[in-house]
Design a protein around this motif. Structure first.
Motif, PDB file in Angstrom:
ATOM      1  N   UNK A  47      -5.922  -2.307   7.373  1.00 51.49           N
ATOM      2  CA  UNK A  47      -5.263  -3.607   7.252  1.00 51.49           C
ATOM      3  C   UNK A  47      -4.769  -3.808   5.820  1.00 51.49           C
ATOM      4  N   UNK A  48      -5.586  -3.429   4.846  1.00 57.58           N
ATOM      5  CA  UNK A  48      -5.192  -3.536   3.447  1.00 57.58           C
ATOM      6  C   UNK A  48      -3.953  -2.700   3.166  1.00 57.58           C
ATOM      7  N   UNK A  55       3.965  -5.976   1.453  1.00 51.23           N
ATOM      8  CA  UNK A  55       4.256  -6.741   0.236  1.00 51.23           C
ATOM      9  C   UNK A  55       5.086  -5.932  -0.748  1.00 51.23           C
ATOM     10  N   UNK A  56       4.795  -4.644  -0.881  1.00 51.60           N
ATOM     11  CA  UNK A  56       5.602  -3.793  -1.764  1.00 51.60           C
ATOM     12  C   UNK A  56       7.060  -3.762  -1.304  1.00 51.60           C
ATOM     13  N   UNK A  57       7.269  -3.625  -0.008  1.00 52.39           N
ATOM     14  CA  UNK A  57       8.637  -3.608   0.526  1.00 52.39           C
ATOM     15  C   UNK A  57       9.324  -4.959   0.342  1.00 52.39           C
ATOM     16  N   UNK A  58       8.583  -6.036   0.573  1.00 50.03           N
ATOM     17  CA  UNK A  58       9.152  -7.377   0.425  1.00 50.03           C
ATOM     18  C   UNK A  58       9.576  -7.632  -1.014  1.00 50.03           C
TER      19      UNK A  58
END
Length: 65
Positions: A47-48, A55-58
């Protein structure tokens, strides 16, 4: 000296009035808990990883090159 009597009573209770699991049952329970802990840790790591990648992609969309 109530504390000393408490300790004596505690040892007497543990030695004479407790019902202890057998060694075989304790081993089975320990293995079950260990396996569950490993599976749960892998699930949390998965999940992490998914959230971190998301988040990195966002935030990567807003990065200027």
């Amino acid at each position: 000296m109530k504390f000393i009597q408490y300790i004596k009573d505690s040892f007497e209770e543990l030695n004479n009035h407790m019902t202890w699991s057998s060694s075989k049952d304790a081993q089975k329970t320990t293995v079950t808990v260990a396996i569950f802990t490993i599976v749960f840790a892998l699930a949390v790591a998965g999940v992490d990883y998914v959230f971190q990648t998301g988040l990195d992609n966002f935030f990567g969309m807003f990065k200027s090159n």
